[in-house]
Structures are given as C-alpha cells and as structure tokens.
Design a protein around this motif. Sequence first.
Motif, PDB file in Angstrom:
ATOM      1  N   THR A 388      61.851  38.562   6.528  1.00  0.00           N
ATOM      2  CA  THR A 388      61.609  38.988   7.459  1.00  0.00           C
ATOM      3  C   THR A 388      61.736  38.709   9.445  1.00  0.00           C
ATOM      4  OG1 THR A 388      59.743  39.559   7.442  1.00  0.00           O
ATOM      5  CG2 THR A 388      60.999  41.451   6.293  1.00  0.00           C
ATOM      6  N   ARG A 389      62.199  37.140   9.308  1.00  0.00           N
ATOM      7  CA  ARG A 389      62.471  36.124  10.034  1.00  0.00           C
ATOM      8  C   ARG A 389      63.411  36.957  11.600  1.00  0.00           C
ATOM      9  NH1 ARG A 389      62.850  30.138   7.707  1.00  0.00           N
ATOM     10  NH2 ARG A 389      64.612  30.696   9.404  1.00  0.00           N
ATOM     11  N   PRO A 390      63.115  36.937  12.413  1.00  0.00           N
ATOM     12  CA  PRO A 390      64.158  37.342  13.536  1.00  0.00           C
ATOM     13  C   PRO A 390      65.910  36.928  13.106  1.00  0.00           C
ATOM     14  CG  PRO A 390      61.918  37.113  14.341  1.00  0.00           C
ATOM     15  CD  PRO A 390      61.765  35.692  13.170  1.00  0.00           C
ATOM     16  N   LEU A 435      74.201  45.524  16.123  1.00  0.00           N
ATOM     17  CA  LEU A 435      73.410  46.306  15.528  1.00  0.00           C
ATOM     18  C   LEU A 435      71.865  45.865  14.892  1.00  0.00           C
ATOM     19  CD1 LEU A 435      75.464  49.456  14.012  1.00  0.00           C
ATOM     20  CD2 LEU A 435      73.615  50.030  16.138  1.00  0.00           C
ATOM     21  N   ALA A 436      72.250  45.072  13.967  1.00  0.00           N
ATOM     22  CA  ALA A 436      71.634  44.098  13.063  1.00  0.00           C
ATOM     23  C   ALA A 436      70.446  42.958  14.419  1.00  0.00           C
ATOM     24  CB  ALA A 436      71.613  42.817  12.368  1.00  0.00           C
ATOM     25  N   ALA A 437      71.078  43.058  15.549  1.00  0.00           N
ATOM     26  CA  ALA A 437      70.114  42.552  16.111  1.00  0.00           C
ATOM     27  C   ALA A 437      69.566  43.191  17.283  1.00  0.00           C
ATOM     28  CB  ALA A 437      71.323  41.693  17.641  1.00  0.00           C
ATOM     29  N   GLU A 438      70.131  44.415  17.038  1.00  0.00           N
ATOM     30  CA  GLU A 438      69.366  45.831  17.816  1.00  0.00           C
ATOM     31  C   GLU A 438      67.771  45.936  17.376  1.00  0.00           C
ATOM     32  OE1 GLU A 438      68.747  48.151  21.091  1.00  0.00           O
ATOM     33  OE2 GLU A 438      70.047  46.354  21.167  1.00  0.00           O
ATOM     34  N   LEU A 439      68.124  45.838  16.323  1.00  0.00           N
ATOM     35  CA  LEU A 439      67.066  46.503  14.831  1.00  0.00           C
ATOM     36  C   LEU A 439      66.152  45.524  15.380  1.00  0.00           C
ATOM     37  CD1 LEU A 439      65.927  47.861  12.525  1.00  0.00           C
ATOM     38  CD2 LEU A 439      67.000  46.400  10.623  1.00  0.00           C
ATOM     39  N   ALA A 441      65.534  43.231  17.597  1.00  0.00           N
ATOM     40  CA  ALA A 441      64.491  43.475  19.138  1.00  0.00           C
ATOM     41  C   ALA A 441      64.135  45.169  19.241  1.00  0.00           C
ATOM     42  CB  ALA A 441      65.969  44.156  20.278  1.00  0.00           C
ATOM     43  N   ARG A 442      64.448  45.461  18.436  1.00  0.00           N
ATOM     44  CA  ARG A 442      63.626  46.487  18.712  1.00  0.00           C
ATOM     45  C   ARG A 442      62.030  46.861  17.254  1.00  0.00           C
ATOM     46  NH1 ARG A 442      66.168  52.469  20.860  1.00  0.00           N
ATOM     47  NH2 ARG A 442      67.889  51.356  22.224  1.00  0.00           N
ATOM     48  N   ARG A 443      61.717  46.060  17.149  1.00  0.00           N
ATOM     49  CA  ARG A 443      60.498  45.651  16.658  1.00  0.00           C
ATOM     50  C   ARG A 443      60.915  46.241  15.031  1.00  0.00           C
ATOM     51  NH1 ARG A 443      56.492  43.774  19.101  1.00  0.00           N
ATOM     52  NH2 ARG A 443      56.274  44.075  20.886  1.00  0.00           N
ATOM     53  N   TRP A 444      61.727  45.825  14.649  1.00  0.00           N
ATOM     54  CA  TRP A 444      63.022  46.672  12.997  1.00  0.00           C
ATOM     55  C   TRP A 444      62.319  48.583  13.094  1.00  0.00           C
ATOM     56  CZ3 TRP A 444      64.600  43.445   9.578  1.00  0.00           C
ATOM     57  CH2 TRP A 444      64.679  42.574   9.564  1.00  0.00           C
ATOM     58  N   ARG A 447      64.280  54.567  13.280  1.00  0.00           N
ATOM     59  CA  ARG A 447      64.950  55.570  13.958  1.00  0.00           C
ATOM     60  C   ARG A 447      65.364  55.322  15.157  1.00  0.00           C
ATOM     61  NH1 ARG A 447      58.925  59.128  12.916  1.00  0.00           N
ATOM     62  NH2 ARG A 447      58.461  57.062  13.835  1.00  0.00           N
ATOM     63  N   ALA A 448      64.976  54.538  15.814  1.00  0.00           N
ATOM     64  CA  ALA A 448      65.719  54.068  16.755  1.00  0.00           C
ATOM     65  C   ALA A 448      67.282  54.118  16.594  1.00  0.00           C
ATOM     66  CB  ALA A 448      64.886  52.728  17.960  1.00  0.00           C
ATOM     67  N   VAL A 449      67.185  52.770  15.407  1.00  0.00           N
ATOM     68  CA  VAL A 449      68.986  52.500  15.507  1.00  0.00           C
ATOM     69  C   VAL A 449      69.538  53.767  14.686  1.00  0.00           C
ATOM     70  CG1 VAL A 449      69.846  50.577  14.284  1.00  0.00           C
ATOM     71  CG2 VAL A 449      68.709  49.753  15.482  1.00  0.00           C
TER      72      VAL A 449
END
Length: 668
Positions: A388-390, A435-439, A441-444, A447-449
């Motif tokens: 789960t490393r960014p 999408l992966a980077a957005e996830l 950035a939105r702290r995983w 629901r937001a993605v």
Amino acid sequence: MTILSVLLTPCASTTRAAADGPAVYLPDRPLVRPAVPRSESSTAAHPIDAFLDADARADGLEAVPEADRPTLIRRLSYDLRGLPPSPEEIDAFENDPRPDAWERLVDRFSADPAVGEKRAEWWLDLVRYADSSGFEDDSRRPTAYRYRDWVVSAFNRGLPFDRFLQMQLAADELSFDEPDSLAALGFLRAGPSVGNERTPRTRADELDDVVSTTSAVFLGLTLGCARCHDHPTDPLSMVDYYRMIAVFEPAQPAELSLARPGELAEIERRTSEIDSQVDRLLADRIAAVGDPPANDPISTAAALEFEIRGSLWAARKPEPPATAPGVRESGAAAPETRIAPGGDPEKPGDVVPAGPPRSLEGGAVDFPTPGRRARSSLRRSALALWMTRPDHPLTARVIVNRLWQQRFGEGLVRTPSDFGHSGDPPDSPELLDWLAAELVARRWDLRAVDRLMLISAAYRRSSRRTADLERRDPANRRLRRHSIRRLTAEEIRDSILAGSGSLDRRIGGPGFFGPIDPAAVRTGNLPRRPTDVVDGPSTWRRSVYLFRLRSVPDPFLGVFDQPDAARTCAGRLNTVTPSQALTLMNDPFVEAHAERLAARVLRELGSHASAERYLDRLSRIVTGRRASPELVRRAAASIDQAPPSDLDRVLTDLALILYNGNAFLYVD
C-alpha cells in the motif's frame, strides 16, 4: 481452448490471453499521474470523459446519447445496491427538475446499507469465500460468516482501501481501532482446506492458496504459476514464489477471540461472582441437610454442587466472546522456508528469505526484526505496508480496474487478475494511471473514485448499438456506449423477493439455508445440507447471507452462474441455457413469490382496477418500466375475462412471464 484448460481456469470469461503479450507491461511502469487531455467537448469537462473522448477521437468514433431516466436509475440501483429501484423511486427521479438530480441520486443510493452487501458479493467471489472447508470432508465453518460481515461493514463504513488490505493480511500485527478487526483475517482462511488431514502436502497447498489469492487479488499477478517452476511468461521465479510463502508460513490457522477491551474481564468477574454464590449456597444446603453420609461424602457434595451450579448458570451464564477464523503466530521466530523443486514439500531445496517478488521491489522492503517477546514475526504487516505504498506500481491500478469492471462490465485491463504478459493490455493506460493516482491522492477512498465513475457521461450513456460501432468497435473498448449486463444470480433471487414485498433487509448474522430438493444432495457421502427447510420468512433474506457449502452449491444460484468457491473468481460467467428459463418458469420459489407479487398488486390496486393498471403495476415492479402497448394488447383480455376468483392466478401467470423476459433479466 481445451476442456482441460477451461476446467483449470478460474473464470474463463476474464482470462483472454493476448497472443504477443501486452504492449505495456504494467508491473514495470512507475505509477505517475498523467495530465488530463484538453478538449472542447462539453462532456469532457469530466476527467474520465476527457481521457475516453481523446482515445475515441483518434479512432473517429461517435458516442451514443445518454440513456433515459428509467434506464439510468435501474442501472444505478443494481450496480450500487444489487436491488431494483421501487416505482416510487423511479417516479421521483423522472420528475426531479434539478440540474444535479443525477448527482443527488448517486449520493443517496451510495449511502444505502445495501451497497456494502452488493460489494461484498463481488469481493467474496475474489477471495473464494464459503462457509465450509471443501474437499471430501467439507466440514462446516460456523463462524466464517464473521469475515463476510466484516467485509459488508468495511464497505458501508467507507474503510480506505489501504487499511482494507492491511487488515486482511495483518490485523493482528497492526494496531487498528476498528470493531472486530481480527475478523478481517478470515481472508487468509477463506479458501478450501482439508480439515481432517494435516500433512506437509496439505500445509503446502494451504499456503499456495493464500499466496496465489493474495497476489492475484491485490497485485494482479499469477504468482501461483511459479510454485513448481519459474513463471512461463512473467519475470517471476520459483524463488519469488517461495519468498512470498515465507511471509505467510509462520501464521497458523486459529480460531480468534473477537472480545473487546474489558469484555473478558467482565466475563471473569461474573463467573467469579457465580462461583462465590455456589460456594455459599452449597454450604447452606449441606448445613440444612446435615453432614453427608460417612461412606459417601464426595459424591453427595458433588451432586449438590452440580444442581446448584446448573440452576444459577441457566439464568445468569455470561455469553462467551465471539470468535472468527484467522491465523496466529507463536512468537518472533519464524521457520525456515525452502524451495520445493517440482512443488514437492517432501524434497526441500535451498533456504529463501521472506519478501515480495524481486522484480517488483523497487527498493528495500522493511522486514523488521521483532523483539524476543514479540507475538509474531511481523512479516505480513511489512508486506501489507509495502503493497500500500503510494508509489506501488500495481495495488492501486488493480483495485481501480476492478471498480471500473463493476461499473462498465469490463475492466480497462480486461484480465483483472492478470496484469502480466499473458493478460490483456489496458484499453486506456493513461486513464488507468490517472484513476490509480487519484485513488492514492484521495487517501485510498474507493467511494470517491466510484462517484467519479458514476457521474461521468460514459456511465450515463445508452447501451443502444449502432451499425458504425458494431463494425468498428464491436467489443466496445472505447466505451462509446454502455455495456448491457445480465443480473447476477443473487440479484435475480433478491429482486424476486423484493418484488413480492418479502425481502428481509436485516444485515449480517449466521448464514441460512434455503429450500432444496433432497435429490440434489443424494450424491456419495454428502448429505450435509438440510433438506427439510421450508420457504418462509426465515429464508427471505438477501442471497449474500445464504450458507455456502462447497460440496452442495445452491441449485437456483448455480443455474445463473454463481461461481463455486474453489478459487478466486475475477468475473462471472454469463451463460444462456434452457435450464434458466425452466427454472424461472417452474421453480417453486419463483412461483411462490409470483403469487405473493400478485397478492401485493391486488392489495395496492384493489380487485376492480383496469387491466392496464394491473399490467402497469406488475411491469413497473418487475422491470422498472411501464407496461408496453404490446404487453397490454396481448394480456389485457386475459385479465378482463378472468372471473374475480381467478384474478390472482392470472396475475401470477403474468408475473411469471415478466420474470422470464429480458426486460427483467438484463439491466438495460
């Protein structure tokens, strides 16, 4: 594809191999957020649409218009909740004039507790969940449901995906302020196992199941192919495989207490209280009856104590804390892990250290050295934190691809559990990475993605086919239209219950058995499933709560392609067979709830409504749409000519006809 290859493939519909391998090998690509393409299109104001429009523009493909509102609300309701929208919900959305009516509907449906149940069905497919062990013994796992309930709760609470992953691999090694967090370790025990035999071979098979499932579900890698030899297509060696085995080898199967802080102390306090009362009452009774006979003092006192203790425990016995299947390590020390050439644990080879596949490390993985008094090796937590490393190249890509698959029918990578050389290349690598980077950035926050996908123009498109799209993009890789999908087995059963007004919406708890023909379990030595269950309120719960025996799958759900739980399944098969039509027309469950649906319509409309009103109400409940002129023309006479005593029978027959139609079975 040979019959043997089909049998050995977890989900044939989602494992198409590209002949020359993907043009982009995702494990080699660092996760970098790409820029959103610029476009003058009004729909491309949304980032997802900007990427899709840019790809389609290069191919000269035109998108179809947006679907109508009844189609959209039905699509959204099934995709999020796994249940049909009510006629009242459809009316409210159709008549909502606000410009953000769609966004409001997405937010309202997303908050429904049914969302967690729907997503749990998808996740339980992936993790090969069942309530029994499988193989010849197929012993029941009476507490396995607590993992299923934890998954439902985690999705409904919006647990960030990084924590969702970490808890399933190492909840015992990491500190989580979460209720029943140890139940998450059921992931490591969800697969089949030989419960009545413990040998090096069965242990090796259990570890193989854990490593294969972990790598496929979270990393999109077929690492299990390297158990006996180096991977045939990917840079994954036997050493890589056994490095992962070493991560999980110290963890032994165990039944874990889910007691909360103070709960055990309270149980001990109450138990001590009862013991003190027993001692006092026993002394009083002995004093009242005199000393026990000299030749038999022990048995008399013991009998009195047994009687007193039994009477006190009957009314005041504290409930033991809940337990759930999981794993436990015996301390800081970990056993040596050796390569097993040919996969034979009886012929160990060289020792290997714990670690992820070397081609994926991208830097040192911190496997800490635990202190002498540590309760575990801390290997699983180190692996989970690495995954789960960014900047991990796979974890975020794999999960957003699975989410895309849920919303659009196919993933951007159409082999969602194989991101390697044997899998399909991504249809839009830049969109997948965004999408992966957005996830991250939105702290995983899944629901937001998910919301980003649901409010896109791409999601709202009609599924109407055009001659140009059929000719130039028959597989719909550019998403110029929405994909048609059939209801899942669980959605079919749950919709029938919802239509009849019988669905019990209680969440969680032990699994239940539904009615079954005794002939279905008269095979070999497998009479383990109860055959005396009667269709009634106790069986009218959502299908996710059905007790799943690996040896005796539910016949109704099996007809509609519910997968077996032998191994991870990345996507459902979608067959069309005569037995499906025969089941929907003749199954006692369907007929019983068609009768209840007819009774519901008669209750709501009375016994003197017009044929058009009866048909319209039936159609809106079953299909989400008003009765078509063709249906009214064909069926109105049978209603008008039926004597009052036969009206319920006529409406029942019409309900059965609607349940057999494509308008019910297909979302669009």
